[in-house]
Motif scaffolding. Structure first.
Motif, PDB file in Angstrom:
ATOM      1  N   UNK A   5     -10.884  -3.293   1.166  1.00 32.89           N
ATOM      2  CA  UNK A   5     -10.604  -2.943   2.467  1.00 32.89           C
ATOM      3  C   UNK A   5     -10.378  -4.511   3.321  1.00 32.89           C
ATOM      4  N   UNK A   6     -11.396  -5.062   3.062  1.00 31.79           N
ATOM      5  CA  UNK A   6     -11.141  -6.155   4.180  1.00 31.79           C
ATOM      6  C   UNK A   6     -10.034  -7.552   3.513  1.00 31.79           C
ATOM      7  N   UNK A   7      -9.918  -7.187   2.133  1.00 35.56           N
ATOM      8  CA  UNK A   7      -8.714  -7.900   1.831  1.00 35.56           C
ATOM      9  C   UNK A   7      -7.416  -7.412   2.332  1.00 35.56           C
ATOM     10  N   UNK A   8      -7.218  -6.019   2.463  1.00 33.84           N
ATOM     11  CA  UNK A   8      -6.320  -5.563   2.934  1.00 33.84           C
ATOM     12  C   UNK A   8      -6.004  -5.988   4.623  1.00 33.84           C
ATOM     13  N   UNK A   9      -6.921  -5.937   5.322  1.00 35.24           N
ATOM     14  CA  UNK A   9      -7.229  -6.236   6.714  1.00 35.24           C
ATOM     15  C   UNK A   9      -6.629  -7.791   6.803  1.00 35.24           C
ATOM     16  N   UNK A  10      -7.212  -8.462   5.901  1.00 36.36           N
ATOM     17  CA  UNK A  10      -6.497  -9.961   6.283  1.00 36.36           C
ATOM     18  C   UNK A  10      -5.096 -10.059   5.618  1.00 36.36           C
ATOM     19  N   UNK A  11      -4.744  -9.357   4.761  1.00 36.46           N
ATOM     20  CA  UNK A  11      -3.270  -9.148   4.228  1.00 36.46           C
ATOM     21  C   UNK A  11      -2.276  -9.076   5.513  1.00 36.46           C
ATOM     22  N   UNK A  12      -2.883  -7.939   6.138  1.00 37.43           N
ATOM     23  CA  UNK A  12      -1.849  -7.543   7.085  1.00 37.43           C
ATOM     24  C   UNK A  12      -1.690  -8.345   8.365  1.00 37.43           C
ATOM     25  N   UNK A  41     -12.872   5.982  -2.629  1.00 39.62           N
ATOM     26  CA  UNK A  41     -12.961   6.207  -1.294  1.00 39.62           C
ATOM     27  C   UNK A  41     -12.414   4.864  -0.470  1.00 39.62           C
ATOM     28  N   UNK A  42     -12.973   3.807  -1.237  1.00 36.65           N
ATOM     29  CA  UNK A  42     -12.465   2.538  -0.472  1.00 36.65           C
ATOM     30  C   UNK A  42     -11.021   2.208  -0.492  1.00 36.65           C
ATOM     31  N   UNK A  43     -10.396   2.685  -1.594  1.00 38.89           N
ATOM     32  CA  UNK A  43      -9.006   2.481  -2.054  1.00 38.89           C
ATOM     33  C   UNK A  43      -8.082   3.494  -1.111  1.00 38.89           C
ATOM     34  N   UNK A  44      -8.733   4.514  -0.866  1.00 40.46           N
ATOM     35  CA  UNK A  44      -7.980   5.629   0.135  1.00 40.46           C
ATOM     36  C   UNK A  44      -7.964   4.898   1.555  1.00 40.46           C
ATOM     37  N   UNK A  45      -8.966   4.379   2.100  1.00 42.21           N
ATOM     38  CA  UNK A  45      -9.186   3.735   3.165  1.00 42.21           C
ATOM     39  C   UNK A  45      -8.207   2.514   3.339  1.00 42.21           C
ATOM     40  N   UNK A  46      -8.311   1.752   2.295  1.00 46.18           N
ATOM     41  CA  UNK A  46      -7.450   0.659   2.389  1.00 46.18           C
ATOM     42  C   UNK A  46      -6.084   0.787   2.279  1.00 46.18           C
ATOM     43  N   UNK A  47      -5.516   1.820   1.309  1.00 43.51           N
ATOM     44  CA  UNK A  47      -3.866   2.060   1.297  1.00 43.51           C
ATOM     45  C   UNK A  47      -3.482   2.619   2.684  1.00 43.51           C
ATOM     46  N   UNK A  73       1.124   7.621  -3.512  1.00 42.73           N
ATOM     47  CA  UNK A  73       1.752   8.574  -2.808  1.00 42.73           C
ATOM     48  C   UNK A  73       1.153   9.461  -1.840  1.00 42.73           C
ATOM     49  N   UNK A  74       0.006   9.919  -2.591  1.00 39.07           N
ATOM     50  CA  UNK A  74      -0.863  10.768  -1.564  1.00 39.07           C
ATOM     51  C   UNK A  74      -1.531  10.135  -0.518  1.00 39.07           C
ATOM     52  N   UNK A  75      -1.396   8.731  -0.488  1.00 41.03           N
ATOM     53  CA  UNK A  75      -1.822   8.116   0.864  1.00 41.03           C
ATOM     54  C   UNK A  75      -0.595   7.780   1.557  1.00 41.03           C
ATOM     55  N   UNK A  76       0.444   8.292   1.305  1.00 43.31           N
ATOM     56  CA  UNK A  76       1.645   7.925   2.045  1.00 43.31           C
ATOM     57  C   UNK A  76       2.337   6.802   1.827  1.00 43.31           C
ATOM     58  N   UNK A  77       2.066   6.094   0.720  1.00 41.92           N
ATOM     59  CA  UNK A  77       2.593   4.690   0.190  1.00 41.92           C
ATOM     60  C   UNK A  77       3.900   5.316  -0.450  1.00 41.92           C
ATOM     61  N   UNK A  78       5.013   4.697   0.072  1.00 34.63           N
ATOM     62  CA  UNK A  78       6.209   4.975  -0.626  1.00 34.63           C
ATOM     63  C   UNK A  78       6.912   4.255  -1.702  1.00 34.63           C
ATOM     64  N   UNK A  79       6.640   2.849  -1.517  1.00 37.53           N
ATOM     65  CA  UNK A  79       6.871   1.995  -2.275  1.00 37.53           C
ATOM     66  C   UNK A  79       5.976   1.408  -3.292  1.00 37.53           C
ATOM     67  N   UNK A  80       6.231   1.683  -4.532  1.00 39.32           N
ATOM     68  CA  UNK A  80       4.955   1.436  -5.415  1.00 39.32           C
ATOM     69  C   UNK A  80       5.698   0.747  -6.906  1.00 39.32           C
ATOM     70  N   UNK A  97      -6.963  16.687  -4.803  1.00 38.65           N
ATOM     71  CA  UNK A  97      -7.293  15.555  -4.156  1.00 38.65           C
ATOM     72  C   UNK A  97      -7.846  14.458  -5.010  1.00 38.65           C
ATOM     73  N   UNK A  98      -7.259  13.142  -4.966  1.00 38.57           N
ATOM     74  CA  UNK A  98      -7.677  12.460  -6.120  1.00 38.57           C
ATOM     75  C   UNK A  98      -9.295  11.770  -5.672  1.00 38.57           C
ATOM     76  N   UNK A  99      -9.576  11.778  -4.406  1.00 39.45           N
ATOM     77  CA  UNK A  99     -11.006  11.615  -4.049  1.00 39.45           C
ATOM     78  C   UNK A  99     -11.908  12.361  -4.875  1.00 39.45           C
ATOM     79  N   UNK A 100     -11.383  13.706  -5.468  1.00 41.94           N
ATOM     80  CA  UNK A 100     -12.609  14.454  -6.070  1.00 41.94           C
ATOM     81  C   UNK A 100     -11.914  14.231  -7.780  1.00 41.94           C
ATOM     82  N   UNK A 101     -10.723  14.446  -8.010  1.00 39.22           N
ATOM     83  CA  UNK A 101     -10.307  14.333  -9.388  1.00 39.22           C
ATOM     84  C   UNK A 101     -10.851  13.207 -10.250  1.00 39.22           C
ATOM     85  N   UNK A 102     -10.727  11.897  -9.764  1.00 40.59           N
ATOM     86  CA  UNK A 102     -10.682  10.860 -10.401  1.00 40.59           C
ATOM     87  C   UNK A 102     -12.261  10.838 -10.874  1.00 40.59           C
TER      88      UNK A 102
END
Length: 422
Positions: free
Chosen positions: A106-113, A141-147, A188-195, A334-339
């Motif tokens: 998450x902190x890496x993504x904040x800095x990237x932004x 959970x962390x990756x959901x928040x980050x994405x 995609x579940x976290x609304x990221x369209x470009x992968x 939900x991948x938060x449960x499935x994984x």
């Protein structure tokens, strides 16, 4: 990517990362100046990956080189200025990807932004199992928040799943394909369209060609016609020790990427087995890879005739991969449960991974043709009919046998060159 897809040019990208700002700037400028079909890389250091910032401060004060770029420690402003300087040095768009290896990014993504960087890599499985002891549940959970944060604050956010490169080796293609598709669906579940979806060069070119065809087919099935592309990695395990053997491995990865329909290649250098490559060595590898790619493009018919098509292997990989994917998707929407459930039940179980959440019931080997085979599938939802009985459910391998398997690709290319030289 759309422009390059239209012209059928393979994008070439290094695995470059330096802790010194001037060196990192020079490296990116060198990549940018090669040609327009390159992508820059900022590989993050391992201390940042694990949030060990005091160690970074100590290293920077003592001018000790790290094994990557400490993005958070250097700060967004300095990095933004660096990228602007690199972009201004060429007269065409140049894009930079951050590769970080963090299960809690998450902190890496904040800095990237803050820097304006919109391209990254990883995933809740692929950046957790190989590099971290963080639980799959916490990583997810962390990756959901980050994405979600990345998507909300970056207009053109793009993430590449590292799922096709788990542990670098000894992971059959069906599992790599399943994980990178699952991570693509997670994004995609976290609304990221470009992968983008990854696939690492394995132990046999024919098997890898079958694997890439399957990845293309399953990506179309699960992701449709959206904004996605496939990335091939030059072999991620023990690399050939000789320059000639390393060049042979690189060449094969380029052929795989071009003929397998990949849009981008992450290329290694000829010194990977010895040390962290210099800027010059990265550039040499990129030039060599681009020359091979252009040659394949010019001689596409003669190149394809040298590679045998294994329809049975393609069918087998497809059936294994789709069963693994569906077994996870059936656990929860939900991948938060499935994984986490998938790992606890062994429906996802990475061969030879020591991660605490990995059941370690699966194992793989290399058959007489150099194909990666399942030796034990544990609880994976793989149909028995797709397994090679000659290699399946043996008593297990010894540590010396494992080391032999791990060095298979290294020996294959080094010995092939030695026999030719003789």
């Amino acid at each position: 990517m759309r422009y390059k897809k239209r012209d059928h040019h393979l994008l070439i990208q290094p695995r470059m990362g330096f802790s010194n700002i001037q060196t990192m700037t020079s490296g990116l400028k060198a990549v940018a100046s090669l040609c327009s079909n390159t992508v820059g890389t900022i590989t993050i250091d391992s201390y940042t990956r694990n949030s060990e910032f005091q160690q970074i401060r100590d290293a920077l004060e003592k001018r000790i080189n790290l094994n990557g770029y400490p993005l958070i420690s250097h700060g967004a402003h300095i990095t933004q200025s660096m990228i602007q300087e690199v972009s201004d040095s060429v007269d065409y768009p140049f894009f930079v990807q951050v590769r970080h290896g963090s299960a809690k990014p998450f902190n890496l993504f904040k800095t990237m932004v803050k820097t304006g960087i919109t391209i990254s890599e990883g995933g809740p499985i692929s950046y957790c199992i190989p590099y971290s002891s963080v639980s799959i549940q916490e990583s997810t959970q962390e990756w959901i928040k980050s994405v979600l944060y990345f998507v909300e604050h970056s207009k053109n956010a793009h993430i590449e799943s590292f799922g096709g490169c788990l542990l670098g080796q000894l992971c059959p293609p069906s599992f790599l394909i399943a994980v990178t598709i699952l991570e693509g669906l997670f994004f995609r579940q976290q609304n990221l369209s470009s992968i983008s979806l990854s696939y690492s060069q394995g132990t046999n070119l024919i098997q890898d060609m079958a694997g890439l065809r399957v990845l293309n087919s399953l990506a179309k099935k699960y992701l449709g016609d959206g904004d996605w592309h496939i990335v091939v990695y030059t072999f991620m395990g023990l690399f050939p020790k000789t320059i000639e053997g390393a060049k042979a491995a690189i060449k094969e990865s380029v052929i795989l990427a071009k003929l397998g329909g990949a849009a981008r290649l992450i290329v290694k250098t000829t010194v990977e087995s010895q040390r962290i490559p210099t800027i010059e060595e990265n550039i040499e590898a990129m030039i060599y890879a681009n020359e091979i790619a252009m040659n394949v493009e010019k001689n596409i018919n003669s190149e394809t005739t040298t590679i045998q098509y294994d329809a049975a292997e393609e069918e087998r990989i497809f059936e294994q991969a789709i069963n693994i994917i569906e077994s996870v998707l059936n656990l929860s929407p939900q991948f938060s449960k499935a994984f986490p459930i998938a790992f606890s039940k062994g429906l996802l179980d990475v061969p030879y991974s020591l991660h605490p959440d990995n059941l370690r019931k699966t194992s793989a080997t290399i058959n007489d043709e150099g194909y990666l085979e399942w030796e034990n599938i544990g609880h994976l939802a793989i149909p028995q009919r797709t397994l090679n009985r000659k290699y399946f459910k043996k008593s297990g391998i010894s540590s010396s046998q494992l080391l032999t398997l791990l060095s298979f690709v290294q020996r294959k290319f080094d010995e092939r060159w030695s026999s030719k030289a003789a």
